[in-house]
Design a protein around this motif. Structure first.
Motif, PDB file in Angstrom:
ATOM      1  N   VAL A   1       0.834  -1.205   0.000  1.00  0.00           N
ATOM      2  CA  VAL A   1       0.000   0.000   0.000  1.00  0.00           C
ATOM      3  C   VAL A   1       0.868   1.254   0.000  1.00  0.00           C
ATOM      4  CG1 VAL A   1      -1.678   1.347   1.327  1.00  0.00           C
ATOM      5  CG2 VAL A   1      -1.954  -1.134   1.107  1.00  0.00           C
ATOM      6  N   HIS A   2       1.909   1.267   0.818  1.00  0.00           N
ATOM      7  CA  HIS A   2       2.784   2.430   0.879  1.00  0.00           C
ATOM      8  C   HIS A   2       3.548   2.618  -0.435  1.00  0.00           C
ATOM      9  CE1 HIS A   2       2.231   3.742   5.002  1.00  0.00           C
ATOM     10  NE2 HIS A   2       2.246   2.479   5.388  1.00  0.00           N
ATOM     11  N   ARG A   3       3.993   1.521  -1.018  1.00  0.00           N
ATOM     12  CA  ARG A   3       4.728   1.629  -2.290  1.00  0.00           C
ATOM     13  C   ARG A   3       3.854   2.227  -3.386  1.00  0.00           C
ATOM     14  NH1 ARG A   3       8.071  -3.966  -3.474  1.00  0.00           N
ATOM     15  NH2 ARG A   3       9.544  -3.917  -1.718  1.00  0.00           N
ATOM     16  N   VAL A   4       2.700   1.612  -3.632  1.00  0.00           N
ATOM     17  CA  VAL A   4       1.856   2.075  -4.733  1.00  0.00           C
ATOM     18  C   VAL A   4       1.240   3.436  -4.434  1.00  0.00           C
ATOM     19  CG1 VAL A   4       1.388  -0.282  -5.458  1.00  0.00           C
ATOM     20  CG2 VAL A   4      -0.240   0.879  -3.935  1.00  0.00           C
ATOM     21  N   GLY A   5       1.279   3.831  -3.171  1.00  0.00           N
ATOM     22  CA  GLY A   5       0.789   5.160  -2.803  1.00  0.00           C
ATOM     23  C   GLY A   5       1.679   6.287  -3.271  1.00  0.00           C
ATOM     24  N   ARG A   6       2.839   5.966  -3.871  1.00  0.00           N
ATOM     25  CA  ARG A   6       3.692   7.024  -4.436  1.00  0.00           C
ATOM     26  C   ARG A   6       3.111   7.580  -5.727  1.00  0.00           C
ATOM     27  NH1 ARG A   6       4.598   8.740  -0.730  1.00  0.00           N
ATOM     28  NH2 ARG A   6       3.449   7.072   0.263  1.00  0.00           N
ATOM     29  N   THR A   7       2.164   6.872  -6.346  1.00  0.00           N
ATOM     30  CA  THR A   7       1.495   7.367  -7.540  1.00  0.00           C
ATOM     31  C   THR A   7       0.011   7.548  -7.246  1.00  0.00           C
ATOM     32  OG1 THR A   7       1.164   7.014  -9.916  1.00  0.00           O
ATOM     33  CG2 THR A   7       1.066   5.060  -8.504  1.00  0.00           C
ATOM     34  N   ALA A   8      -0.707   8.136  -8.193  1.00  0.00           N
ATOM     35  CA  ALA A   8      -2.144   8.411  -8.028  1.00  0.00           C
ATOM     36  C   ALA A   8      -2.405   9.240  -6.779  1.00  0.00           C
ATOM     37  CB  ALA A   8      -2.949   7.104  -7.984  1.00  0.00           C
TER      38      ALA A   8
END
Length: 445
Positions: A341-348
């Protein structure tokens, strides 16, 4: 529920109870209306409540705790005839996040004379001690370096601290920081206000009790382990032996995209970045083993667009506000769903769209299935016709790997001969100064 959400969006900063000085600051920042986390957290904070705030990444959490803290500082300064040194302390798990938070405090407090000091590891302790001697209002720190100063810097004490803020609180409450956090908490007053902010939060009561929360207001904008609706997520099943090949093909396919590639180890960031640079891609590594100056240099190159691919470990997964990341690639699947969740939270972020693609080998199916279970849905697969096309770049990738292995071996040989530090400098200089040539992908048959 929809009507309530709409009302929150229509609120103004004046409706939240912010003072004139801070409303003017928000206008200068271009913030017309508060984000949802701000609309819910700021009024509770201004009422004097402790906070546990859980919200997805990119939703404005920093301003949600910075604005009420600054308002409390303004009000306290009106009531006190002496300078309010060490009024608030913000703790963050990584140096990059601490630096980012400090910049936001300086930006929001620039018009009202707020002084802020940043205490992070690998920076000069003496220079930081000089900054503390100037008695700043706000301290932003990583836990280890703050504790170093509490023990070693003469005349420095947080006995007068009024506000303690933990950003990415779930990480700070993990076992990794337990001993350091306990020592810090024992050295600050218990009659303070405490804010815990994170995208995900541990529910272990024992850990929350350690922070001495008093009747906290709990604000949860998103459910645990959730991702934003504007994020498109896909998985790509890849054979382990050709994983670098698939990554190179994907990055060529999204050649102009601003991309963060997450790996499991520090060595892998250097290895992959060097391969990509040898193929003419603008990649730069960042990991916890690099010097702090190199880490900031890598981030600045990425933010400025000088390099559009950041190869990173999870040191870059939390809290960093990089405005325009188009794509996140999970080169290695994280062991914990919250790390995903934290990783993909760098986009969008901030309502923008984004793409997250996970390269899943036969050995990573189970941890990826665990991520899907926590998110509550299965992810669609990357189109299969790309598998055949990816193999068209195999020869070029294999050659780049041979060159990279030779370069890293030569750097390792220099290190073993006692020329300590030169290998890192040479690799970093190579990564930073190598000229790029654009390579076009082979045409489809």
């Amino acid at each position: 529920m929809a009507d309530t959400a709409e009302q929150e969006k229509e609120k103004t900063f004046a409706d939240l109870g912010l003072c004139d000085e801070l409303r003017e600051v928000c206008e200068k920042q271009g913030w017309k209306n508060p984000r949802e986390i701000q609309a819910k957290a700021i009024p509770c904070a201004l009422q004097g409540r402790d906070l546990i705030a859980i919200s997805q990444t990119g939703t404005g959490k920093t301003a949600a705790f910075a604005l009420p803290t600054l308002q409390a500082l303004i009000q306290a300064s009106h009531q006190s005839s002496r300078p309010l040194a060490f009024f608030a302390c913000v703790l963050a798990p990584t140096r990059e996040l601490a630096d980012q938070i400090a910049k936001q405090f300086r930006s929001l407090g620039s018009g009202i004379g707020v002084k802020c000091a940043t205490l992070i590891g690998k920076d000069d302790m003496a220079q930081q001690a000089i900054a503390l001697a100037k008695r700043p209002h706000i301290i932003v720190a990583t836990p280890g370096r703050l504790l170093d100063h509490m023990k070693e810097t003469k005349g420095f004490s947080l006995r007068s601290l009024r506000y303690l803020i933990l950003d990415e609180a779930d990480r700070l409450l993990d076992d990794e920081f337990e001993k350091v956090m306990d020592e810090i908490l024992n050295g600050i007053p218990s009659n303070r206000k405490t804010y815990l902010f994170s995208a995900t939060m541990t529910r272990k009561v024992q850990k929350l009790q350690r922070v001495c929360l008093k009747n906290p207001a709990k604000i949860e904008i998103s459910s645990k382990y959730s991702t934003v609706e504007t994020l498109k997520q896909q998985l790509w099943f890849v054979p382990t032996v050709y994983k670098e090949c698939y990554l190179v093909y994907l990055l060529h396919l999204k050649f102009e995209a601003t991309t963060m590639v997450f790996t499991r180890t520090c060595d892998a960031t250097i290895y992959l970045a060097t391969i990509l640079r040898n193929l003419g891609l603008r990649a730069v590594p960042i990991n916890g083993h690099l010097s702090q100056s190199k880490r900031f240099e890598a981030l600045n190159k990425f933010k400025s667009g000088q390099c559009n691919i950041l190869i990173c470990t999870d040191v870059a997964s939390r809290g960093l506000d990089i405005p325009s990341v188009d794509m996140v690639v999970n080169y290695n699947i994280p062991a914990q769903p919250k790390d995903y969740v934290h990783r993909v939270g760098r986009t969008a972020r901030a309502g923008r769209s984004g793409l997250a693609i996970s390269l899943v080998t036969q050995f990573e199916v189970e941890p990826f299935k665990a991520i899907e279970r926590h998110l509550g849905h299965e992810m669609p697969a990357f189109p299969t016709h790309h598998c055949e096309e990816a193999m068209l770049v195999l020869d070029r990738v294999e050659e780049a790997k041979r060159i990279t292995n030779r370069q890293l071996k030569e750097a390792g040989d220099r290190k073993r001969k006692g020329r300590r530090g030169e290998d890192e400098d040479k690799i970093e200089n190579y990564l930073g100064n190598k000229k790029h040539k654009k390579h076009r992908m082979p045409k489809r048959n």
